[in-house]
Design a protein around this motif. Structure first.
Motif, PDB file in Angstrom:
ATOM      1  N   VAL A  29       1.499  -1.224  -0.275  1.00  0.00           N
ATOM      2  CA  VAL A  29       0.632   0.004   0.112  1.00  0.00           C
ATOM      3  C   VAL A  29       1.283   1.583  -0.042  1.00  0.00           C
ATOM      4  CG1 VAL A  29      -1.528   1.373   1.215  1.00  0.00           C
ATOM      5  CG2 VAL A  29      -2.140  -1.170   0.964  1.00  0.00           C
ATOM      6  N   LYS A  30       2.083   1.274   0.876  1.00  0.00           N
ATOM      7  CA  LYS A  30       3.235   2.219   1.147  1.00  0.00           C
ATOM      8  C   LYS A  30       3.931   2.705  -0.480  1.00  0.00           C
ATOM      9  CE  LYS A  30       3.807   2.090   5.517  1.00  0.00           C
ATOM     10  NZ  LYS A  30       4.004   1.914   6.920  1.00  0.00           N
ATOM     11  N   ALA A  31       4.079   1.651  -1.456  1.00  0.00           N
ATOM     12  CA  ALA A  31       4.317   1.566  -1.732  1.00  0.00           C
ATOM     13  C   ALA A  31       4.382   1.834  -3.852  1.00  0.00           C
ATOM     14  CB  ALA A  31       5.982   0.220  -2.525  1.00  0.00           C
ATOM     15  N   ALA A  32       2.702   1.413  -3.359  1.00  0.00           N
ATOM     16  CA  ALA A  32       1.878   2.471  -3.955  1.00  0.00           C
ATOM     17  C   ALA A  32       1.204   3.649  -4.381  1.00  0.00           C
ATOM     18  CB  ALA A  32       0.011   1.196  -4.074  1.00  0.00           C
ATOM     19  N   VAL A  33       0.653   3.784  -3.049  1.00  0.00           N
ATOM     20  CA  VAL A  33       0.513   5.220  -2.677  1.00  0.00           C
ATOM     21  C   VAL A  33       1.855   6.815  -3.308  1.00  0.00           C
ATOM     22  CG1 VAL A  33      -0.847   4.839  -1.515  1.00  0.00           C
ATOM     23  CG2 VAL A  33       1.341   5.413  -0.710  1.00  0.00           C
ATOM     24  N   ARG A  34       2.608   6.201  -3.512  1.00  0.00           N
ATOM     25  CA  ARG A  34       4.050   6.892  -4.017  1.00  0.00           C
ATOM     26  C   ARG A  34       4.137   6.739  -5.332  1.00  0.00           C
ATOM     27  NH1 ARG A  34       4.358   5.932   1.166  1.00  0.00           N
ATOM     28  NH2 ARG A  34       5.296   7.062   2.382  1.00  0.00           N
ATOM     29  N   ARG A 213      -2.218  17.194  -8.789  1.00  0.00           N
ATOM     30  CA  ARG A 213      -2.272  16.281  -7.062  1.00  0.00           C
ATOM     31  C   ARG A 213      -1.737  17.107  -6.288  1.00  0.00           C
ATOM     32  NH1 ARG A 213       0.512  10.245  -6.321  1.00  0.00           N
ATOM     33  NH2 ARG A 213      -0.591   9.557  -4.566  1.00  0.00           N
ATOM     34  N   GLN A 214      -2.161  16.604  -5.098  1.00  0.00           N
ATOM     35  CA  GLN A 214      -2.728  17.533  -3.945  1.00  0.00           C
ATOM     36  C   GLN A 214      -1.917  16.145  -2.869  1.00  0.00           C
ATOM     37  OE1 GLN A 214      -6.374  18.679  -3.261  1.00  0.00           O
ATOM     38  NE2 GLN A 214      -5.443  20.595  -3.452  1.00  0.00           N
ATOM     39  N   THR A 215      -0.921  17.395  -1.939  1.00  0.00           N
ATOM     40  CA  THR A 215      -0.708  15.993  -0.512  1.00  0.00           C
ATOM     41  C   THR A 215      -1.867  16.138   0.465  1.00  0.00           C
ATOM     42  OG1 THR A 215       1.655  17.274  -0.491  1.00  0.00           O
ATOM     43  CG2 THR A 215       0.903  16.106   1.304  1.00  0.00           C
ATOM     44  N   SER A 216      -2.400  14.850   0.296  1.00  0.00           N
ATOM     45  CA  SER A 216      -3.374  14.992   1.320  1.00  0.00           C
ATOM     46  C   SER A 216      -3.324  13.872   2.924  1.00  0.00           C
ATOM     47  CB  SER A 216      -4.125  13.816   0.961  1.00  0.00           C
ATOM     48  OG  SER A 216      -3.949  12.304   0.065  1.00  0.00           O
ATOM     49  N   LEU A 217      -4.209  14.104   3.996  1.00  0.00           N
ATOM     50  CA  LEU A 217      -4.065  13.537   4.659  1.00  0.00           C
ATOM     51  C   LEU A 217      -4.381  11.702   5.036  1.00  0.00           C
ATOM     52  CD1 LEU A 217      -3.562  13.718   8.204  1.00  0.00           C
ATOM     53  CD2 LEU A 217      -5.917  13.666   8.375  1.00  0.00           C
ATOM     54  N   ASP A 218      -4.484  11.419   4.088  1.00  0.00           N
ATOM     55  CA  ASP A 218      -4.659   9.643   4.190  1.00  0.00           C
ATOM     56  C   ASP A 218      -4.048   9.931   2.225  1.00  0.00           C
ATOM     57  OD1 ASP A 218      -5.232   7.459   3.769  1.00  0.00           O
ATOM     58  OD2 ASP A 218      -8.023   7.606   3.255  1.00  0.00           O
ATOM     59  N   GLU A 219      -3.516   9.203   2.283  1.00  0.00           N
ATOM     60  CA  GLU A 219      -2.380   8.987   1.029  1.00  0.00           C
ATOM     61  C   GLU A 219      -2.955   7.965   0.446  1.00  0.00           C
ATOM     62  OE1 GLU A 219       1.977  10.037   1.738  1.00  0.00           O
ATOM     63  OE2 GLU A 219       1.861   8.184   2.371  1.00  0.00           O
ATOM     64  N   LYS A 360      -5.296   7.278   9.633  1.00  0.00           N
ATOM     65  CA  LYS A 360      -5.873   8.673   9.217  1.00  0.00           C
ATOM     66  C   LYS A 360      -6.702   8.411   8.084  1.00  0.00           C
ATOM     67  CE  LYS A 360      -1.470   8.099   7.714  1.00  0.00           C
ATOM     68  NZ  LYS A 360       0.746   8.122   7.339  1.00  0.00           N
ATOM     69  N   ARG A 361      -6.842   6.884   7.865  1.00  0.00           N
ATOM     70  CA  ARG A 361      -8.716   6.802   6.910  1.00  0.00           C
ATOM     71  C   ARG A 361      -9.932   7.416   7.605  1.00  0.00           C
ATOM     72  NH1 ARG A 361     -10.142   3.601   3.116  1.00  0.00           N
ATOM     73  NH2 ARG A 361      -8.550   3.663   1.882  1.00  0.00           N
ATOM     74  N   ALA A 362      -9.573   7.026   8.916  1.00  0.00           N
ATOM     75  CA  ALA A 362     -10.597   7.375   9.400  1.00  0.00           C
ATOM     76  C   ALA A 362     -10.607   9.453   9.944  1.00  0.00           C
ATOM     77  CB  ALA A 362     -10.158   6.836  10.959  1.00  0.00           C
ATOM     78  N   ALA A 363      -9.187  10.280  10.198  1.00  0.00           N
ATOM     79  CA  ALA A 363      -9.798  11.497   9.640  1.00  0.00           C
ATOM     80  C   ALA A 363     -10.090  12.264   8.894  1.00  0.00           C
ATOM     81  CB  ALA A 363      -8.254  11.728  10.853  1.00  0.00           C
TER      82      ALA A 363
END
Length: 394
Positions: A29-34, A213-219, A360-363
């Protein structure tokens, strides 16, 4: 009423869970969002070709699977468990049902088959970051003020040549807006005298379109800012007399059911990971999960998750209850993920720990689709709980 899932529905859940367990762990997941797209295109292609995920709720006549909202909600529960970064929600949960509801037969025949096979991803652009209001989840969307309301701001539309329209304005916090092949833009037209909100189709390669693309709390939920400078667009539907607010509210109810199921999946996964941790973590010579105080906290979380799951499943069966179910599920996700960080102890407070992915997903979900108190307040207003009742005379 038979509330048991069918064999086909259970198979959808099982197959998707097994696949995501192999291909979408925390590291993946961390690799995909980048990546540039914000998700794994190969995994998306596999989900589309083998499982028909984006076309799960589309008719077979358009290349879909021919299932319904319940099956798509079960799929969203599993993607929520894995926090899968994908264009599923924006494409299949928002844009596809709007095209099916308002599009002309030509537009439906051209676009829906490509959505069903996963080759076309979509994004729904709403000005001002007012997605929850536009979908009728946190308030009445009939006034159209969330789209500009005839005043400055938002996105404005004016007729162009050869039946085309020109859009001018911008929208922020557009889910998957930077990578989608098709944008569905809500724009205001008609001026103050004949104010109305319409939906327009904008291709990714349209002149005058700029996407950042914006920087978001939930990547795991990629967001973008969309700028339109006299951008050519096509009106969705036959004419400008369509009931756009009504269609948005109907689609919003279904989207709320999908989001509720997604939140339940995330909450259940966060709870499972926390239970696994407290069983292994030892303190004072024994597992911390054996302490009564920890057991009580986990039991409370389990009850919250099960209650939220029941609400999400009911909303999948009756989408009119989607807003209220979403409120309960978002609250459950917020409480569970907060407790997960606490029960993981010192390691849970490190920003790199996987517990923060769920936190972060919850927030972020509550910021995008809530807040919870507004979802509940609007549901109460629709139910007439705040209506003034005539006095009873004796």
């Amino acid at each position: 009423m038979d509330t048991a899932f069918t064999a086909e529905q259970d198979e959808i859940r099982r197959t998707l869970r097994e696949l995501l367990a192999k291909r979408s762990g925390p590291d993946e997941v961390k690799a995909a969002v980048r990546t540039t797209a914000g998700y794994d295109p190969q995994l998306w292609a596999q989900l589309s070709e083998q499982l028909g995920l984006p076309g799960l709720a589309l008719p077979e006549s358009y290349g879909g699977v021919g299932c319904g909202l319940t099956e798509l909600a079960l799929a969203c529960e599993e993607t929520g468990r894995a926090l899968l970064p994908s264009p599923l929600l924006a494409t299949a949960g928002l844009v596809a049902p709007l095209i099916a509801a308002l599009g002309t037969p030509e537009q439906q025949g051209e676009l829906l088959p490509h959505i069903a096979d996963g080759s076309l991803t979509c994004a729904f652009a709403v000005p001002g970051g007012s997605l929850a209001l536009a979908l009728g989840l946190s308030g009445d969307n009939a006034s159209g003020e969330w789209a500009g309301g005839g005043r400055a701001g938002g996105v404005q539309a004016r007729p162009g040549d050869a039946g085309k329209w020109l859009l001018y304005g911008e929208a922020g916090q557009v889910l998957d807006g930077h990578s989608a092949g098709l944008l569905l833009v809500a724009a205001h037209t008609g001026g103050f005298a004949r104010s109305r909100t319409l939906l327009f189709l904008v291709r990714a390669d349209a002149a005058g379109l700029s996407r950042t693309r914006q920087t978001s709390l939930d990547e795991t939920r990629s967001q973008a800012r969309i700028e339109l400078r006299d951008c050519a667009a096509q009106l969705l539907g036959e004419n400008d007399a369509a009931d756009v607010p009504g269609a948005l509210a109907a689609v919003g109810a279904g989207a709320a059911a999908l989001l509720a199921a997604e939140a339940v999946g995330s909450a259940a996964s966060a709870l499972d990971r926390t239970v696994e941790y407290v069983r292994a973590r030892e303190q004072f010579g024994r597992a911390i999960g054996s302490f009564q105080a920890v057991k009580h906290r986990l039991a409370d979380l389990y009850v919250r998750v099960q209650a939220a799951r029941s609400a999400a499943y009911y909303a999948a069966w009756d989408p009119s209850e989607g807003g209220l179910a979403l409120a309960q599920c978002l609250e459950a996700l917020r409480v569970v993920t907060g407790e997960a960080v606490q029960l993981h102890g010192g390691i849970g407070f490190t920003w790199e720990h996987e517990a923060h992915l769920y936190f972060k997903r919850a927030a972020a979900d509550e910021l995008l689709f809530g807040p919870v108190h507004r979802l509940r307040a609007h549901a109460a207003e629709r139910a007439g709980l705040f209506a003034v009742r005539p006095a009873v005379t004796v």
